[in-house]
Design an enzyme around this catalytic site. Structure first.
Site, mmCIF file in Angstrom:
data_model
loop_
_atom_site.group_PDB
_atom_site.id
_atom_site.type_symbol
_atom_site.label_atom_id
_atom_site.label_comp_id
_atom_site.label_asym_id
_atom_site.label_seq_id
_atom_site.Cartn_x
_atom_site.Cartn_y
_atom_site.Cartn_z
ATOM 1 N N HIS A 222 87.789 -87.021 -44.600
ATOM 2 C CA HIS A 222 88.862 -87.673 -44.006
ATOM 3 C C HIS A 222 88.080 -89.204 -43.462
ATOM 4 C CE1 HIS A 222 90.104 -83.418 -42.684
ATOM 5 N NE2 HIS A 222 91.304 -84.201 -43.239
ATOM 6 N N HIS A 409 97.612 -90.913 -36.299
ATOM 7 C CA HIS A 409 98.451 -90.348 -35.402
ATOM 8 C C HIS A 409 99.804 -91.531 -35.174
ATOM 9 C CE1 HIS A 409 98.953 -88.915 -31.295
ATOM 10 N NE2 HIS A 409 99.007 -90.086 -30.772
ATOM 11 N N GLY A 410 99.721 -92.635 -35.201
ATOM 12 C CA GLY A 410 101.023 -93.392 -35.171
ATOM 13 C C GLY A 410 102.059 -92.824 -36.152
ATOM 14 N N ILE A 411 101.275 -92.889 -37.444
ATOM 15 C CA ILE A 411 102.416 -92.598 -38.618
ATOM 16 C C ILE A 411 103.107 -91.139 -38.427
ATOM 17 C CG2 ILE A 411 102.451 -91.926 -41.030
ATOM 18 C CD1 ILE A 411 99.865 -93.540 -41.101
ATOM 19 N N GLY A 491 96.192 -76.252 -26.432
ATOM 20 C CA GLY A 491 95.038 -76.864 -26.687
ATOM 21 C C GLY A 491 93.898 -76.459 -25.715
ATOM 22 N N ASP A 559 91.323 -93.436 -26.565
ATOM 23 C CA ASP A 559 91.943 -92.181 -27.371
ATOM 24 C C ASP A 559 93.209 -92.591 -27.755
ATOM 25 O OD1 ASP A 559 91.619 -89.513 -28.241
ATOM 26 O OD2 ASP A 559 93.398 -89.341 -26.675
ATOM 27 N N ALA A 560 93.544 -92.207 -28.996
ATOM 28 C CA ALA A 560 94.925 -92.560 -29.282
ATOM 29 C C ALA A 560 96.037 -91.651 -28.808
ATOM 30 C CB ALA A 560 95.206 -92.296 -30.978
#
Length: 583
Positions: A222, A409-411, A491, A559-560
């Site tokens: 990635h 993340h935004g996508i 998580g 952090d996103a």
């Protein structure tokens, strides 16, 4: 010049890829009628045979979809670009592969995959399907050998699927298939070298850079940072480096037979891969090893990244025989020893079950006794407000994520929240109904790690207020704590790990502490604490997820997940405050 790709709508790219892939390879695989994000081998399920399942993000074709076929993988769960499949897709793939002898799920070591496979296994266990898992961790440069459990899975997964699939084809039990696949990945070492970045079509620009004239040694699939950046060398020198990295970690005795896989990352001409392999085989033989089989081509790519990976698997007599067993799939065909045909069982009625963890009792909010209060019967519009802010910040969230993550993340967040808003458009429903729709979309259609994390947060919030007419500040606090518990039990993150928990935990605590000052004041305290929590992540070093590979280089960037969580909590506070009414 803009991004030049054969793309219609970036949001439809994965679905259109799957559609084309199945049409092109219909002799080997088919879509699962129960889930368009699951592809099943035409030879599965087989009565009495252990099923083989894998899955992962799109963009790595022919991985993962291309390894469904004969004597290989039985069913594949498909995720968004560079993002884990949903727990539902993994569960449906397990169901599709089940021939009554259990299912082995063989996948890579990424946070979202770990989370979603675990939930899927819990889900199908209630249906009597036994699941065993093997997690690939062959990427040498992603963690030291003393911490091998933290290493990424890369192209060594292909050997894991080949060995596990062959063992299952020969009639191995679930325990035997699990042991063979585990031994295969334990015998693998991989390293990647990147020469140029890749671009997610929905982002439109690379989420990392490799300067001209340089190369990144140890790069991930990635674009995760490697061990070092150095001037570009000749092919022979690069091959020598790759062999040295693998051999230093492998420590194989002279005379060991090995299987070798050299895969392009998407944009590397195949002739250059053979140039590398020529030198690689020379280096391996110079180290006293004997190459039994070699695979050279585009086996595990990364969109249009320029570069290559090397995987070396040590062989013993058992693994050699399993490697040589014939198989056929779009991504890998081996002409070797044949397996006696096994009767194929036609898929029976689909079994369905809700995606989820083991049942956890969600706290219930009390009915409002004070004022002001939030009337819940017409409060589903709050979800629309949350969706609007996430969609508006799609590019911002992806850009932040691209600095230390994979840029999606935004996508993915915008896609999930946007779809939920579309389904709620024009309705004036209850808050729990709106949150439930949002949760269902995130968990069943988005995947990655944020799909289940936010999915369970909103699911447990919905459960906490289900059947209530109104909430006061005390009831709202119960709803917030239920959401926090949903994230915590899904998580492994804690405060200080540079995740959304650094925003969510202090925000919930601040709301609780401010309740004596009134509902509006508590909402304002929640939003302020969320902003402070988000900002606190800038100076943190990531401890979990892909960003953790960066170490100190993850410092200096927010952090996103904490950023999106802050947007959600700020908007939740504003939206609720506007709807407060006096008793």
């Amino acid at each position: 010049m803009g991004l030049q790709r054969f793309v219609n709508d970036p949001d439809d790219l994965v679905d259109e890829t799957v559609a084309g892939f199945v049409k092109a390879h219909g002799d080997l695989l088919r879509k699962d009628p129960a889930n368009p994000r699951v592809v099943v081998s035409r030879f599965a399920p087989q009565d009495g045979k252990v099923g083989i399942v894998t899955g992962g993000g799109s963009g790595h074709e022919p991985a993962f979809i291309g390894y469904a076929g004969r004597h290989l993988v039985d069913a594949v769960a498909i995720g968004e670009l560079f993002s884990s499949p949903t727990a539902k897709s993994f569960a449906d793939a397990i169901r599709a592969a089940d021939g009554g002898a259990g299912v082995a799920v063989l996948y890579g070591n990424y946070a979202g995959d770990n989370m979603n496979v675990k939930m899927a296994a819990t889900d199908v266990a209630a249906e009597g399907i036994e699941v065993a898992t093997v997690v690939a961790n062959d990427d040498v440069c992603s963690a030291p050998l003393s911490e091998r459990a933290k290493r990424r899975g890369v192209a060594g997964e292909i050997f894991m699927w080949k060995i596990g699939g062959a063992k299952a084809a020969l009639g191995g039990s679930l325990a035997e298939v699990h042991a063979a696949a585990q031994a295969a990945i334990d015998a693998c070492r991989s390293v990647g070298v990147g020469l140029g970045p890749c671009t997610l079509p929905a982002v439109g620009h690379p989420n990392f850079q490799i300067a001209p004239g340089t190369m990144e040694v140890g790069i991930g699939h990635h674009g995760e940072p490697g061990a070092r950046i150095e001037p570009l060398k000749t092919a022979d020198h690069v091959a020598d480096d790759m062999v040295q990295i693998v051999m230093d970690d492998h420590a194989l005795p002279e005379g060991t037979e090995v299987a070798v896989l050299v895969s392009g990352l998407g944009a590397t001409p195949v002739n250059e891969l053979y140039v590398l392999y020529d030198r690689i085989e020379t280096g391996l033989e110079g180290a006293g090893l004997r190459v039994h089989r070699a695979f050279v081509g585009n086996y595990f790519t990364s969109l249009e990244m320029v570069g290559a990976t090397l995987t070396v698997m040590a062989l013993d007599e058992d693994r050699k025989a399993l490697l040589d067993l014939d198989c056929a799939s779009p991504g890998l065909t081996v002409v070797g020893a044949a397996v006696p045909p096994v009767g194929v069982v036609a898929p029976g009625p689909r079994r369905t079950a809700a995606v989820g963890r083991a049942d956890i009792q969600t706290p219930r909010a009390p009915e409002a006794v004070g004022s002001p209060r939030l009337v819940l019967g017409t409060a589903s519009g709050i979800v629309g407000d949350l969706a609007a802010v996430i969609v508006a910040n799609k590019s911002h969230l992806s850009e932040i994520d691209g600095l230390i993550g994979d840029g999606d993340h935004g996508i993915n967040m915008a896609k999930g929240f946007g779809r939920a808003a579309e389904r709620l458009a024009g309705q004036e429903g209850t808050l729990d109904a709106g949150l439930s729709v949002l949760s269902d979309v995130l968990m069943s259609e988005i995947g990655g790690s944020m799909g289940p994390l936010y999915g369970f947060m909103f699911r447990d919030m919905a459960r906490a207020v289900e059947g209530r007419d109104a909430l006061d500040a005390v009831g709202f606090a119960v709803m917030l704590r239920a959401g926090l518990e949903g994230v915590s039990t899904t998580g492994a993150a804690k405060v200080g790990d540079k995740t959304l928990m650094d925003c969510l935990v202090p925000a919930v605590a601040a709301f609780d502490a401010a309740i004596p000052h009134g509902f509006p004041a508590a909402l304002a305290a929640m939003a302020e604490a969320a902003r402070q929590g988000r900002d606190s992540t800038v100076d943190m070093v990531a401890r979990l997820g892909r960003a953790a590979r960066l170490g100190e280089r993850s410092r200096g960037v927010p952090d996103a997940g904490a950023t999106s969580c802050c947007l959600i909590l700020e908007t939740l506070g504003d939206s609720v405050a506007r709807r407060l009414s006096q008793a």
